[in-house]
Scaffold this motif. Structure first.
Motif, PDB file in Angstrom:
ATOM      1  N   TYR A  52       0.853  -1.191   0.000  1.00 49.95           N
ATOM      2  CA  TYR A  52       0.000   0.000   0.000  1.00 49.95           C
ATOM      3  C   TYR A  52       0.887   1.239   0.000  1.00 49.95           C
ATOM      4  CZ  TYR A  52      -2.789   3.797   1.653  1.00 49.95           C
ATOM      5  OH  TYR A  52      -3.368   5.034   1.745  1.00 49.95           O
ATOM      6  N   LEU A  56       0.899   7.348  -3.348  1.00 49.57           N
ATOM      7  CA  LEU A  56      -0.152   7.268  -4.368  1.00 49.57           C
ATOM      8  C   LEU A  56      -1.504   7.734  -3.810  1.00 49.57           C
ATOM      9  CD1 LEU A  56      -1.335   6.309  -7.124  1.00 49.57           C
ATOM     10  CD2 LEU A  56      -1.609   4.042  -6.094  1.00 49.57           C
ATOM     11  N   HIS A  57      -1.941   7.140  -2.690  1.00 50.57           N
ATOM     12  CA  HIS A  57      -3.317   7.376  -2.224  1.00 50.57           C
ATOM     13  C   HIS A  57      -3.499   8.750  -1.560  1.00 50.57           C
ATOM     14  CE1 HIS A  57      -3.263   3.013  -2.808  1.00 50.57           C
ATOM     15  NE2 HIS A  57      -4.571   3.099  -2.972  1.00 50.57           N
ATOM     16  N   ILE A  63      -6.439  11.599  -1.149  1.00 47.61           N
ATOM     17  CA  ILE A  63      -7.441  11.129  -0.177  1.00 47.61           C
ATOM     18  C   ILE A  63      -7.045  11.664   1.206  1.00 47.61           C
ATOM     19  CG2 ILE A  63      -8.664   9.116   0.753  1.00 47.61           C
ATOM     20  CD1 ILE A  63      -7.589   7.464  -1.606  1.00 47.61           C
ATOM     21  N   THR A  85     -12.834  -0.438   3.688  1.00 43.40           N
ATOM     22  CA  THR A  85     -12.495   0.913   3.225  1.00 43.40           C
ATOM     23  C   THR A  85     -11.743   0.839   1.889  1.00 43.40           C
ATOM     24  OG1 THR A  85     -12.327   1.608   5.520  1.00 43.40           O
ATOM     25  CG2 THR A  85     -11.394   3.093   3.893  1.00 43.40           C
ATOM     26  N   CYS A  86     -10.836  -0.111   1.784  1.00 43.78           N
ATOM     27  CA  CYS A  86     -10.083  -0.277   0.532  1.00 43.78           C
ATOM     28  C   CYS A  86     -11.029  -0.717  -0.580  1.00 43.78           C
ATOM     29  CB  CYS A  86      -8.994  -1.341   0.682  1.00 43.78           C
ATOM     30  SG  CYS A  86      -7.976  -1.197   2.162  1.00 43.78           S
ATOM     31  N   CYS A  89     -13.135   1.375  -3.179  1.00 42.77           N
ATOM     32  CA  CYS A  89     -12.603   1.654  -4.513  1.00 42.77           C
ATOM     33  C   CYS A  89     -12.191   0.377  -5.234  1.00 42.77           C
ATOM     34  CB  CYS A  89     -11.387   2.572  -4.406  1.00 42.77           C
ATOM     35  SG  CYS A  89     -11.831   4.227  -3.874  1.00 42.77           S
ATOM     36  N   HIS A  90     -11.547  -0.531  -4.495  1.00 41.17           N
ATOM     37  CA  HIS A  90     -10.920  -1.658  -5.201  1.00 41.17           C
ATOM     38  C   HIS A  90     -11.898  -2.752  -5.620  1.00 41.17           C
ATOM     39  CE1 HIS A  90      -6.949  -0.109  -5.506  1.00 41.17           C
ATOM     40  NE2 HIS A  90      -7.019   0.333  -4.256  1.00 41.17           N
ATOM     41  N   LYS A  94      -8.590  -1.734 -10.325  1.00 43.03           N
ATOM     42  CA  LYS A  94      -7.527  -2.759 -10.227  1.00 43.03           C
ATOM     43  C   LYS A  94      -8.056  -4.072  -9.642  1.00 43.03           C
ATOM     44  CE  LYS A  94      -3.520  -0.624 -11.365  1.00 43.03           C
ATOM     45  NZ  LYS A  94      -2.461  -1.190 -12.203  1.00 43.03           N
ATOM     46  N   SER A  97      -5.666  -7.066  -9.766  1.00 43.68           N
ATOM     47  CA  SER A  97      -4.266  -6.893  -9.375  1.00 43.68           C
ATOM     48  C   SER A  97      -3.857  -7.994  -8.395  1.00 43.68           C
ATOM     49  CB  SER A  97      -4.092  -5.528  -8.702  1.00 43.68           C
ATOM     50  OG  SER A  97      -2.851  -5.489  -8.035  1.00 43.68           O
ATOM     51  N   LEU A 100      -3.307  -7.096  -4.705  1.00 39.73           N
ATOM     52  CA  LEU A 100      -4.500  -6.809  -3.890  1.00 39.73           C
ATOM     53  C   LEU A 100      -5.229  -8.086  -3.451  1.00 39.73           C
ATOM     54  CD1 LEU A 100      -5.715  -3.644  -5.782  1.00 39.73           C
ATOM     55  CD2 LEU A 100      -5.312  -3.776  -3.330  1.00 39.73           C
TER      56      LEU A 100
HETATM   57  C1  HEC Z   1     -10.601   6.458  -3.129  1.00 47.16           C
HETATM   58  C2  HEC Z   1     -10.246   5.243  -3.846  1.00 47.16           C
HETATM   59  C3  HEC Z   1      -9.240   4.280  -3.257  1.00 47.16           C
HETATM   60  C4  HEC Z   1      -9.187   3.744  -1.980  1.00 47.16           C
HETATM   61  C5  HEC Z   1     -10.125   4.024  -0.825  1.00 47.16           C
HETATM   62  C6  HEC Z   1      -8.072   2.830  -1.961  1.00 47.16           C
HETATM   63  N1  HEC Z   1      -7.454   2.806  -3.168  1.00 47.16           N
HETATM   64 FE1  HEC Z   1      -5.818   1.695  -3.687  1.00 47.16          FE
HETATM   65  N2  HEC Z   1      -5.815   2.555  -5.537  1.00 47.16           N
HETATM   66  C7  HEC Z   1      -6.722   3.461  -6.005  1.00 47.16           C
HETATM   67  C8  HEC Z   1      -6.350   3.869  -7.344  1.00 47.16           C
HETATM   68  C9  HEC Z   1      -7.090   4.883  -8.216  1.00 47.16           C
HETATM   69  C10 HEC Z   1      -5.170   3.159  -7.667  1.00 47.16           C
HETATM   70  C11 HEC Z   1      -4.301   3.267  -8.905  1.00 47.16           C
HETATM   71  C12 HEC Z   1      -4.831   2.499 -10.026  1.00 47.16           C
HETATM   72  C13 HEC Z   1      -3.922   2.695 -11.235  1.00 47.16           C
HETATM   73  O1  HEC Z   1      -2.692   2.697 -11.091  1.00 47.16           O
HETATM   74  O2  HEC Z   1      -4.479   2.803 -12.325  1.00 47.16           O
HETATM   75  C14 HEC Z   1      -4.884   2.307  -6.505  1.00 47.16           C
HETATM   76  C15 HEC Z   1      -3.825   1.404  -6.459  1.00 47.16           C
HETATM   77  C16 HEC Z   1      -3.564   0.559  -5.398  1.00 47.16           C
HETATM   78  C17 HEC Z   1      -2.528  -0.465  -5.384  1.00 47.16           C
HETATM   79  C18 HEC Z   1      -1.584  -0.805  -6.532  1.00 47.16           C
HETATM   80  C19 HEC Z   1      -2.205  -1.923  -7.300  1.00 47.16           C
HETATM   81  C20 HEC Z   1      -1.375  -2.329  -8.493  1.00 47.16           C
HETATM   82  O3  HEC Z   1      -1.607  -3.446  -8.989  1.00 47.16           O
HETATM   83  O4  HEC Z   1      -0.542  -1.535  -8.942  1.00 47.16           O
HETATM   84  C21 HEC Z   1      -2.570  -1.046  -4.136  1.00 47.16           C
HETATM   85  C22 HEC Z   1      -1.667  -2.183  -3.623  1.00 47.16           C
HETATM   86  C23 HEC Z   1      -3.636  -0.413  -3.396  1.00 47.16           C
HETATM   87  N3  HEC Z   1      -4.208   0.554  -4.195  1.00 47.16           N
HETATM   88  C24 HEC Z   1      -3.979  -0.743  -2.093  1.00 47.16           C
HETATM   89  C25 HEC Z   1      -5.010  -0.153  -1.396  1.00 47.16           C
HETATM   90  C26 HEC Z   1      -5.341  -0.478  -0.011  1.00 47.16           C
HETATM   91  C27 HEC Z   1      -4.630  -1.524   0.834  1.00 47.16           C
HETATM   92  C28 HEC Z   1      -6.380   0.311   0.341  1.00 47.16           C
HETATM   93  C29 HEC Z   1      -7.058   0.401   1.700  1.00 47.16           C
HETATM   94  C30 HEC Z   1      -6.206   0.670   2.849  1.00 47.16           C
HETATM   95  C31 HEC Z   1      -6.694   1.153  -0.808  1.00 47.16           C
HETATM   96  N4  HEC Z   1      -5.844   0.848  -1.837  1.00 47.16           N
HETATM   97  C32 HEC Z   1      -7.715   2.092  -0.846  1.00 47.16           C
HETATM   98  C33 HEC Z   1      -7.813   3.939  -5.328  1.00 47.16           C
HETATM   99  C34 HEC Z   1      -8.133   3.671  -3.998  1.00 47.16           C
END
Ligand code: HEC
Ligand code: HEC
Ligand code: HEC
Ligand code: HEC
Ligand code: HEC
Length: 214
Positions: A52, A56-57, A63, A85-86, A89-90, A94, A97, A100
């Motif tokens: 994570y 990025l986030h 966020i 929470t994750c 969106c997820h 992705k 992925s 994930l």
């Molecule tokens: C508000 C929306 C949102 C939330 C909430 C969110 N993510 Fe994401 N996440 C994204 C986006 C958008 C990307 C980027 C996608 C891309 O690269 O096209 C991403 C990418 C990722 C990636 C990279 C995946 C890859 O294959 O490159 C990981 C790991 C990840 N998130 C983990 C998490 C985790 C763990 C949580 C919860 C703690 C979380 N995310 C919560 C929107 C979110």
């Protein structure tokens, strides 16, 4: 969970505070204050079960910290978010992925949660409460650094007693408007309209031992 403090200290310190005569406490505290290592855990950045990225986030996607750490203004602890929470969106972003997979698995199997490794951890004998600091409008960045620029979270500050007391003696440089506690790039220099001296007159951080050792 990673053990980064010698647990025996948790028993030793309260015993010292209770048992030692007052003169002894002062001598011990003095020695500890000046000699305790300031930098032991700075830089600690354990590997996590899912890569994570705050950069990025919180950084690129913008966020707010409180979307995930949603108890930080009400409680002692800043809750680490549940998988749901994750998945807000997820479940659409992705979705296939491989990194994930532990998140998807935990969402389907609540008995098998993702076990994040703690980064910051005070010993049990030191009392800390996030909500008080949030209400006093100390920003996250003062204690955790530029988390919004970290791919993997690391400990930026020593979290030692001397470090706590440095701010408790003079909190003024670390205060900001209540609305800006999660704005990582906010600085007093950029905001001369903010009256830090007046704000400092409204807060009373404890410097006595029982403030932080209860
Ligand atoms: C508000 C929306 C949102 C939330 C909430 C969110 N993510 Fe994401 N996440 C994204 C986006 C958008 C990307 C980027 C996608 C891309 O690269 O096209 C991403 C990418 C990722 C990636 C990279 C995946 C890859 O294959 O490159 C990981 C790991 C990840 N998130 C983990 C998490 C985790 C763990 C949580 C919860 C703690 C979380 N995310 C919560 C929107 C979110
Ligand atoms: C999308 C959800 C999400 C957002 C937004 C988010 N975090 Fe996190 N945060 C996590 C997760 C999940 C962990 C645990 C995994 C890790 O340490 O990377 C974590 C860990 C942390 C930790 C380390 C906790 C420990 O174990 O000591 C700190 C400090 C932190 N976040 C601060 C922040 C700050 C400051 C912001 C805003 C700039 C923020 N976070 C935004 C999900 C989030
Ligand atoms: C005055 C310093 C300070 C400020 C300000 C602060 N933290 Fe912390 N944070 C700490 C300390 C100290 C710990 C370790 C607490 C412990 O081990 O009991 C911690 C721990 C954490 C943890 C791990 C879980 C926990 O609560 O123990 C997260 C997540 C976290 N902080 C997020 C944040 C976020 C997000 C903000 C801003 C909204 C913030 N913190 C503001 C000092 C601070
Ligand atoms: C960057 C500044 C800053 C740092 C670093 C900091 N504090 Fe504080 N702390 C404050 C301020 C400001 C207050 C006063 C709050 C008020 O008066 O409303 C406070 C208040 C407190 C209180 C009083 C809470 C209560 O319920 O009365 C405790 C306990 C405390 N801090 C513990 C700690 C510990 C332990 C550390 C180190 C791990 C620490 N603080 C680091 C700024 C800081
Ligand atoms: C602002 C909060 C705060 C106040 C006030 C405070 N302490 Fe501490 N103290 C801490 C923290 C946090 C630690 C843990 C430091 C670490 O893990 O490196 C600590 C650690 C200690 C230790 C263990 C040795 C060490 O340095 O790690 C002793 C002994 C101690 N404190 C005694 C005292 C005495 C005696 C007083 C009063 C003169 C006092 N403390 C006031 C926060 C405080």
């Amino acid at each position: 969970m990673a053990v980064i403090f010698p647990r025996a200290a948790n028993l030793l310190i309260p015993a010292l505070l209770v048992v030692a005569p007052p003169g002894g406490i002062a001598a011990v505290a003095g020695a500890w204050y000046y000699f305790s290592p300031e930098f032991t855990d700075v830089g600690y950045a354990p590997d996590q079960p899912v890569p994570y990225s705050h950069k990025l986030h919180a950084g690129e996607l913008g966020i707010d910290c409180r979307y995930c750490h949603n108890t930080v203004e009400q409680g002692h602890r800043a809750a680490v978010p549940p998988t749901s929470t994750c998945m807000n969106c997820h479940k659409v972003v992705k979705t296939d992925s491989p990194v994930l997979e532990p998140i998807r698995n935990a969402a389907e199997n609540p008995d098998d949660p993702v076990e994040w490794t703690r980064v910051h951890l005070l010993p049990d004998y030191a009392y800390f409460d996030h909500s008080v600091h949030m209400a006093a409008s100390v920003g996250c960045v003062s204690c955790h650094g530029r988390v919004d620029q970290m791919v993997t979270v690391h400990q930026e500050e020593p979290l030692s007693m001397g470090w706590c007391l440095k701010c408790h003696k003079n909190p003024e440089p670390n205060l900001r408007p209540a609305g800006a506690i999660t704005e990582m790039a906010w600085t007093q220099a950029d905001h001369p309209e903010f009256d830090a001296t007046a704000r400092a007159g409204e807060v009373t951080p404890p410097q006595h031992c029982s403030g932080c050792h209860r």
